[in-house]
Design a protein around this motif. Structure first.
Motif, PDB file in Angstrom:
ATOM      1  N   LEU A 134      42.043   9.759  -6.083  1.00 25.75           N
ATOM      2  CA  LEU A 134      40.853   8.941  -5.837  1.00 25.75           C
ATOM      3  C   LEU A 134      40.162   9.327  -4.537  1.00 25.75           C
ATOM      4  CD1 LEU A 134      42.183   5.496  -7.078  1.00 25.75           C
ATOM      5  CD2 LEU A 134      40.358   6.867  -8.130  1.00 25.75           C
ATOM      6  N   ASP A 135      40.932   9.619  -3.502  1.00 27.54           N
ATOM      7  CA  ASP A 135      40.343  10.061  -2.231  1.00 27.54           C
ATOM      8  C   ASP A 135      39.580  11.366  -2.424  1.00 27.54           C
ATOM      9  OD1 ASP A 135      41.604   7.865  -1.066  1.00 27.54           O
ATOM     10  OD2 ASP A 135      43.200   9.052  -0.140  1.00 27.54           O
ATOM     11  N   GLY A 136      40.186  12.302  -3.141  1.00 24.30           N
ATOM     12  CA  GLY A 136      39.534  13.587  -3.397  1.00 24.30           C
ATOM     13  C   GLY A 136      38.288  13.443  -4.234  1.00 24.30           C
ATOM     14  N   CYS A 137      38.332  12.579  -5.234  1.00 21.49           N
ATOM     15  CA  CYS A 137      37.167  12.331  -6.087  1.00 21.49           C
ATOM     16  C   CYS A 137      36.025  11.752  -5.268  1.00 21.49           C
ATOM     17  CB  CYS A 137      37.555  11.394  -7.229  1.00 21.49           C
ATOM     18  SG  CYS A 137      36.200  11.018  -8.363  1.00 21.49           S
ATOM     19  N   LYS A 138      36.336  10.792  -4.415  1.00 28.24           N
ATOM     20  CA  LYS A 138      35.321  10.156  -3.569  1.00 28.24           C
ATOM     21  C   LYS A 138      34.645  11.200  -2.672  1.00 28.24           C
ATOM     22  CE  LYS A 138      34.716   6.379  -0.227  1.00 28.24           C
ATOM     23  NZ  LYS A 138      33.751   5.582  -0.960  1.00 28.24           N
ATOM     24  N   ALA A 139      35.438  12.024  -2.005  1.00 26.49           N
ATOM     25  CA  ALA A 139      34.882  13.046  -1.111  1.00 26.49           C
ATOM     26  C   ALA A 139      34.008  14.028  -1.879  1.00 26.49           C
ATOM     27  CB  ALA A 139      36.003  13.796  -0.393  1.00 26.49           C
ATOM     28  N   TYR A 140      34.473  14.420  -3.067  1.00 33.18           N
ATOM     29  CA  TYR A 140      33.714  15.407  -3.846  1.00 33.18           C
ATOM     30  C   TYR A 140      32.407  14.820  -4.393  1.00 33.18           C
ATOM     31  CZ  TYR A 140      32.369  19.031  -7.018  1.00 33.18           C
ATOM     32  OH  TYR A 140      31.641  20.001  -7.665  1.00 33.18           O
ATOM     33  N   LEU A 141      32.485  13.644  -5.017  1.00 34.61           N
ATOM     34  CA  LEU A 141      31.287  13.067  -5.632  1.00 34.61           C
ATOM     35  C   LEU A 141      30.279  12.570  -4.605  1.00 34.61           C
ATOM     36  CD1 LEU A 141      32.671  11.137  -8.736  1.00 34.61           C
ATOM     37  CD2 LEU A 141      31.670  13.427  -8.632  1.00 34.61           C
ATOM     38  N   GLU A 142      30.756  11.967  -3.536  1.00 33.83           N
ATOM     39  CA  GLU A 142      29.835  11.404  -2.542  1.00 33.83           C
ATOM     40  C   GLU A 142      29.289  12.449  -1.573  1.00 33.83           C
ATOM     41  OE1 GLU A 142      31.321   7.972  -0.479  1.00 33.83           O
ATOM     42  OE2 GLU A 142      31.868   6.946  -2.334  1.00 33.83           O
ATOM     43  N   HIS A 143      30.096  13.461  -1.256  1.00 37.37           N
ATOM     44  CA  HIS A 143      29.710  14.394  -0.194  1.00 37.37           C
ATOM     45  C   HIS A 143      29.742  15.867  -0.599  1.00 37.37           C
ATOM     46  CE1 HIS A 143      29.851  10.917   2.428  1.00 37.37           C
ATOM     47  NE2 HIS A 143      31.047  10.657   1.950  1.00 37.37           N
ATOM     48  N   GLY A 144      30.159  16.156  -1.842  1.00 41.03           N
ATOM     49  CA  GLY A 144      30.216  17.533  -2.306  1.00 41.03           C
ATOM     50  C   GLY A 144      31.289  18.365  -1.624  1.00 41.03           C
ATOM     51  N   ILE A 145      32.324  17.706  -1.112  1.00 42.46           N
ATOM     52  CA  ILE A 145      33.380  18.405  -0.379  1.00 42.46           C
ATOM     53  C   ILE A 145      34.674  18.391  -1.188  1.00 42.46           C
ATOM     54  CG2 ILE A 145      34.798  18.422   1.715  1.00 42.46           C
ATOM     55  CD1 ILE A 145      32.515  16.824   3.068  1.00 42.46           C
ATOM     56  N   ASN A 146      35.242  19.575  -1.398  1.00 47.89           N
ATOM     57  CA  ASN A 146      36.573  19.669  -1.985  1.00 47.89           C
ATOM     58  C   ASN A 146      37.550  19.708  -0.818  1.00 47.89           C
ATOM     59  OD1 ASN A 146      39.032  20.411  -3.045  1.00 47.89           O
ATOM     60  ND2 ASN A 146      38.193  21.910  -4.459  1.00 47.89           N
ATOM     61  N   LEU A 147      38.238  18.606  -0.574  1.00 47.09           N
ATOM     62  CA  LEU A 147      39.162  18.499   0.554  1.00 47.09           C
ATOM     63  C   LEU A 147      40.472  19.258   0.341  1.00 47.09           C
ATOM     64  CD1 LEU A 147      38.733  14.712   1.448  1.00 47.09           C
ATOM     65  CD2 LEU A 147      37.755  16.675   2.645  1.00 47.09           C
TER      66      LEU A 147
END
Length: 148
Positions: free
Chosen positions: A125-138
């Motif tokens: 969920l943390d990774g999904c949030k970062a990717y969808l909201e900010h376009g970042i693959n953490l």
């Protein structure tokens, strides 16, 4: 089986429900924050295989139910467990609730799988949030258990 035992993780993702739901059924998006390879898009009644190439791990996923923009119910893993993904439209975005249940383990083994599931789905969920909201693959999944 332990019918009363379940794991739940949740996260508000500040994107429309359609976009968040698509991120979980479409491997072109999901591979940006979770597994690295899939044999296809999630569809009700179908089985796909998810793979984490960096760990040499793969698992079959059976889609029991799919309600567009609301719910995904799967069975996966060995021994198999149930996982439900619920999508709730909210004023500020989409609340994603992941519930994992149907564990066959007991005692210390059950505690370990509960811990692994809780941490794993929170990371997803943390990774999904970062990717969808900010376009970042953490690279959270890749870096969770780094090889030396």
């Amino acid at each position: 089986m332990n019918p009363k035992v379940y794991v739940e993780a949740q996260m508000l993702i500040r994107k429309p429900t359609e976009e968040v739901f698509e991120a979980f059924i479409n491997p072109e998006v999901t591979t940006q924050f979770w597994f690295t390879k899939s044999t296809g898009k999630l569809e009700e009644g179908k089985m796909v295989t998810w793979e984490w190439e960096m760990y040499g791990v793969k698992t079959n996923v059976v889609v029991n139910q799919l309600v567009k923009n609301q719910l995904i119910k799967i069975i996966w893993g060995e021994p198999s467990t149930n996982v439900d993904y619920e999508f709730k439209e909210m004023e500020k975005g989409t609340l994603v609730v992941i519930k994992s249940y149907g564990f066959s383990q007991e005692g210390e083994e059950l505690l370990k799988i509960i811990n692994d599931n809780t941490g794993g789905f929170t990371t997803v969920l943390d990774g999904c949030k970062a990717y969808l909201e900010h376009g970042i693959n953490l690279r959270l999944i890749e870096d969770k258990f780094p090889s030396k």
